[in-house]
Design an enzyme around this catalytic site. Structure first.
Site, PDB file in Angstrom:
ATOM      1  CG  ASP A   1     -10.794   9.883 -36.849  1.00 39.06           C
ATOM      2  OD1 ASP A   1     -11.855   9.356 -36.502  1.00 39.06           O
ATOM      3  OD2 ASP A   1      -9.680   9.385 -36.624  1.00 39.06           O
TER       4      ASP A   1
ATOM      5  N   GLY B   1     -13.798  14.149 -41.649  1.00 36.31           N
ATOM      6  CA  GLY B   1     -15.047  14.176 -42.396  1.00 36.31           C
ATOM      7  C   GLY B   1     -16.147  13.330 -41.792  1.00 36.31           C
ATOM      8  CD  GLU B   2     -15.575   7.963 -41.657  1.00 35.60           C
ATOM      9  OE1 GLU B   2     -15.511   7.324 -42.711  1.00 35.60           O
ATOM     10  OE2 GLU B   2     -15.137   7.504 -40.575  1.00 35.60           O
TER      11      GLU B   2
ATOM     12  N   GLY C   1     -15.383  14.857 -37.199  1.00 36.68           N
ATOM     13  CA  GLY C   1     -15.130  16.274 -36.920  1.00 36.68           C
ATOM     14  C   GLY C   1     -14.044  16.481 -35.871  1.00 36.68           C
TER      15      GLY C   1
ATOM     16  N   GLY D   1     -12.977  19.366 -34.965  1.00 43.07           N
ATOM     17  CA  GLY D   1     -13.362  20.528 -34.172  1.00 43.07           C
ATOM     18  C   GLY D   1     -14.459  20.206 -33.183  1.00 43.07           C
TER      19      GLY D   1
ATOM     20  CG  ASN E   1      -9.518   4.569 -29.671  1.00 43.12           C
ATOM     21  OD1 ASN E   1     -10.307   5.017 -30.509  1.00 43.12           O
ATOM     22  ND2 ASN E   1      -8.446   3.880 -30.014  1.00 43.12           N
ATOM     23  CE1 TYR E   2      -3.491   7.141 -30.984  1.00 41.23           C
ATOM     24  CE2 TYR E   2      -4.918   5.303 -31.560  1.00 41.23           C
ATOM     25  CZ  TYR E   2      -3.657   5.808 -31.326  1.00 41.23           C
ATOM     26  OH  TYR E   2      -2.579   5.006 -31.437  1.00 41.23           O
TER      27      TYR E   2
ATOM     28  CG  HIS F   1      -2.523   7.461 -36.238  1.00 40.53           C
ATOM     29  ND1 HIS F   1      -3.664   7.595 -35.493  1.00 40.53           N
ATOM     30  CD2 HIS F   1      -1.785   6.499 -35.624  1.00 40.53           C
ATOM     31  CE1 HIS F   1      -3.619   6.754 -34.469  1.00 40.53           C
ATOM     32  NE2 HIS F   1      -2.487   6.074 -34.527  1.00 40.53           N
TER      33      HIS F   1
ATOM     34  CG  ASP G   1      -3.736  31.282 -55.181  1.00 42.99           C
ATOM     35  OD1 ASP G   1      -2.901  30.793 -54.387  1.00 42.99           O
ATOM     36  OD2 ASP G   1      -4.797  31.821 -54.815  1.00 42.99           O
TER      37      ASP G   1
ATOM     38  CG  HIS H   1       0.534   2.896 -33.230  1.00 45.88           C
ATOM     39  ND1 HIS H   1      -0.282   3.680 -32.449  1.00 45.88           N
ATOM     40  CD2 HIS H   1       1.370   2.260 -32.366  1.00 45.88           C
ATOM     41  CE1 HIS H   1       0.045   3.509 -31.172  1.00 45.88           C
ATOM     42  NE2 HIS H   1       1.033   2.644 -31.103  1.00 45.88           N
TER      43      HIS H   1
HETATM   44 CU   LIG Z   1      -1.865   4.744 -33.125  1.00 45.45          CU
END
Ligand SMILES: [Cu+2]
Ligand SMILES: *[C@@H]1O[C@H](CO)[C@@H](O)[C@H](O)[C@H]1NC(C)=O
Ligand SMILES: *[C@@H]1O[C@H](CO)[C@@H](O)[C@H](O)[C@H]1NC(C)=O
Ligand SMILES: *[C@@H]1O[C@H](CO)[C@@H](O)[C@H](O)[C@H]1NC(C)=O
Ligand SMILES: *[C@@H]1O[C@H](CO)[C@@H](O)[C@H](O)[C@H]1NC(C)=O
Length: 664
Positions: free
Chosen positions: A311, A313-314, A316, A318, A397-398, A455, A605, A616
């Site tokens: 989600d 990378g495909e 976004g 943001g 949907n989510y 998820h 570092d 789910h």
């Molecule tokens: Cu779910």
């Protein structure tokens, strides 16, 4: 294009912009202008898929930070992923001198993040497509009640790939909860570069589940309602407990910067905590954000198999941030921040209230003790208050609620809440007794299967514990036998510490050490007065390991889910656990591939990548909208302080409302 070049950009003052501030609207327009001048001379087709801050070099940020008032901030640059005539471009724009710093055509696998505009155009194509109109008519449905959604197509071993999405459609008529009314069986493949339908499938005829019971708007629900919840006022008699200077937040003993990015959403940077004893701020987190989110559905049939979303990378996280609703998404004392991302044409698009910041009075106890052995009882209690940075990303949907919660004790609690609508398929069954085939999910309502899925969120955590040079320590608790009959006890446990020297030594299996290991990022060059290494540990709240087989295509692409923790040496270009160009990617550029080099990570570092998973199995309570399911993890000081850092915390003032008459 011509008019843009005439706009003056003198309004952008780089002394006032923090180097981690998200790109602002004037900067988006400047980038658009520079790139249009460079590429759009004739009739080229230029589309912006991602424009984000090109993070300055860490060394330049750190030296600037020593004295931000006096030092010149590092040059401000933007990273651009664009499509030009079916090619992917990777461009760095230097905003400080208004030029293109670097540009190249990307010839590898995978495509940039989709644009919202292209998704929208692709999803309306079927509505005027003859064969689809015919399919809808044959089902006896009303075309003007049909809505379609574009889903990314994944990759399943095919050789050539054009940039496509798979569009599927839903039926409104009597509900706004369309995801529960799929026109199951119809799939429309759209080529995004040509923006045309290239394949059409109408394979299964199964009735659309009924609208009744799918609504969640109170106006559409029938009584009885309840339970009624009591409201409570949160008051800050001395004003908000935190200060905001642009995107820089200071609160209690914390200072940090909150950024925003079209791809990953909120970004926490330069988080430091004030050490009361040392009388100075000490560094903890250089950068933290959700680097990828993998959501594979477990239905291998034609209509669903490709639903293996990455989600961030495909789509976004943001650019799909929801505008938060005051009082309900965030409490009354919240302060909101707007965010911007670049639309497909490069123009800034505003998301109002994309982030909120609030003090959380959750009623928790920070620390306490009642001493009862003295005759006179002694009791000391300190109530807890924390500061939350929240955003919600709605991906079809989510809905994902993404919180960063700072505690005065030095802990950072990262929380994820899953809510929204299940992804469902329509079936002819109204009772589980009728089901004789594998339906790949749970019957959550009549004719409705909530498909099994996962998820997996991967968090990028560049911890700089009191400085950049850190090591990753596995603290294993191991059972020891009592020898030589020194006691009637037969066993006890002790601590065996092991520093990971390489990337492969650092990886942690999802199930490994649950209940018998701790994972600490230490500063091997610094000790407390009594000699313990200064550190921060990551405490997982739950565990879920990937159950797809290693050779399955989605698992190859999302191989970052294989371990719950990975550690890499800091590398500016390794930002996203699923790789850079994730749409239809083939898994040849991701965290698993980078770490195969097995680089050295001791006293360097380092970056900790944490995978938080949920399996789910949908249940009926998830219908028609799912109550929030939460998990998360804690970053907790571990010998970072000499003693309890909130020993001398000053209790919040009790607030009286003598004039308040607003009783029920
Ligand atoms: Cu779910
Ligand atoms: C639309 O919904 C109404 C009300 O529920 C129903 O009477 C009608 O048959 C539906 N029409 C179609 C074409 O689905
Ligand atoms: C189809 O739905 C539209 C509203 O979206 C309505 O105006 C129209 O009457 C419906 N047609 C039929 C045949 O039900
Ligand atoms: C940084 O990472 C990229 C991608 O993995 C790699 O190509 C590059 O060589 C790395 N740079 C260094 C200095 O290791
Ligand atoms: C609240 O009550 C106090 C004392 O009863 C009074 O002096 C004050 O003016 C009141 N404040 C408001 C806002 O009504």
């Amino acid at each position: 294009m011509f008019i843009f070049s005439m706009i003056s950009f003198s309004a952008i003052s780089y002394q006032q912009i923090h180097p981690f501030d998200p790109l602002n609207p004037a900067e988006f327009i400047l980038i658009k202008t520079i790139l249009h001048n460079a590429y759009s001379t004739s009739n080229h087709n230029l589309a912006f898929h991602y424009i984000g801050l090109d993070e300055p070099d860490k060394s330049s940020i750190l030296s600037w930070q020593q004295n931000p008032a006096a030092n010149v901030p590092p040059p401000r640059r933007a990273l651009v992923h664009a499509r030009l005539d079916k090619q992917t471009l990777k461009i760095v724009v230097d905003l400080s001198n208004r030029s293109i710093a670097s540009k190249r055509v990307y010839h590898g696998f995978g495509f940039p993040m989709s644009t919202l505009d292209q998704e929208t155009v692709a999803s309306v194509l079927p509505l005027s497509y003859g064969p689809f109109i015919e399919s809808v008519r044959e089902r006896g449905l009303n075309m003007s009640q049909v809505v379609c959604v574009a889903f990314t197509a994944g990759w399943f071993g095919e050789k050539v790939s054009e940039r496509v999405v798979k569009v599927q459609c839903f039926y409104e008529n009597g509900t706004i909860n369309v995801f529960l009314r799929p026109l199951h069986g119809i799939t429309i493949v759209v080529n995004l570069d040509d923006m045309k339908i290239v394949q059409y499938f109408d394979r299964i005829r199964v009735p659309v589940p009924k609208a009744e019971g799918t609504e969640y708007r109170p106006s559409e629900l029938k009584p009885p309602f309840g339970p009624r919840l009591n409201g409570v006022g949160v008051a800050s008699p001395n004003g908000p407990g935190f200060k905001m200077d642009g995107h820089k937040i200071s609160w209690a003993n914390w200072v940090f910067h909150v950024g925003f990015d079209a791809r990953v959403g909120s970004i926490i940077s330069l988080a430091s905590i004030y050490d009361l004893e040392e009388q100075k701020y000490r560094r903890i987190l250089y950068n933290g954000y959700v680097s990828e989110l993998f959501v594979p559905y477990m239905d291998p049939t034609f209509e669903v198999y490709f639903k293996t979303f990455l989600d961030a990378g495909e789509y976004g996280l943001g650019q799909n941030a929801a505008s938060l609703e005051p009082l309900n998404d965030c409490p009354a004392n919240a302060v909101f921040i707007d965010a911007y991302f670049a639309g497909q044409d490069g123009s800034p698009v505003k998301i109002s209230n994309a982030l909120c910041i609030f003090e959380k009075h959750a009623g928790n106890i920070m620390w306490r003790h009642t001493e009862t052995d003295l005759g006179d009882e002694v009791r000391e209690v300190r109530p807890d208050v924390s500061l939350v940075i929240r955003m919600v990303s709605t991906l079809s949907n989510y809905d994902y609620i993404l919180d960063w919660e700072f505690n005065p004790s030095g802990s950072i609690n990262v929380r994820v809440g899953l809510t929204g609508i299940l992804s469902t398929r329509a079936v002819p069954y109204s009772h589980i007794d009728q089901i004789k085939e594998d339906v790949y999910g749970s019957l959550v309502a009549e004719n409705t299967i909530g498909t099994h899925h996962d998820h997996f969120l991967n968090y990028y955590l560049d911890l700089d514990v009191d400085g950049e040079a850190n090591s990753f320590l596995k603290t294993n608790l191991v059972t020891k036998r009592v020898r030589d009959k020194i006691s009637p006890r037969k066993s006890y446990w002790t601590v065996v510490k092991k520093t990971a020297r390489t990337e492969s030594e650092a990886r942690v299996d999802h199930m490994a050490g649950f209940g018998s290991s701790e994972y600490v990022v230490i500063n091997p060059n610094k000790e407390t007065k009594v000699g313990n290494n200064i550190g921060y540990r990551l405490i997982p709240m739950s565990a879920a390991r990937p159950l797809l087989s290693d050779d399955d295509y989605p698992q190859i692409r999302a191989a970052f889910t294989k371990y719950k923790m990975w550690v890499t040496p800091y590398n500016k270009s390794e930002k996203w656990a699923g790789g850079t160009f994730v749409d239809q990617s083939r898994g040849d550029d991701n965290l698993a591939v980078w770490t195969a080099r097995n680089r050295k990570i001791e006293n360097k570092d380092i970056v900790l990548w944490y995978t938080l998973g949920f399996h789910h199995v949908p249940s009926q309570e998830d219908f028609p909208v799912m109550p929030t399911l939460s998990s998360g993890f804690e970053l907790r000081p571990t010998n970072f302080f000499e003693r309890n850092p909130v020993l001398k915390v000053i209790r919040p003032q009790h607030v009286n409302w003598p004039n308040c008459t607003n009783h029920h």
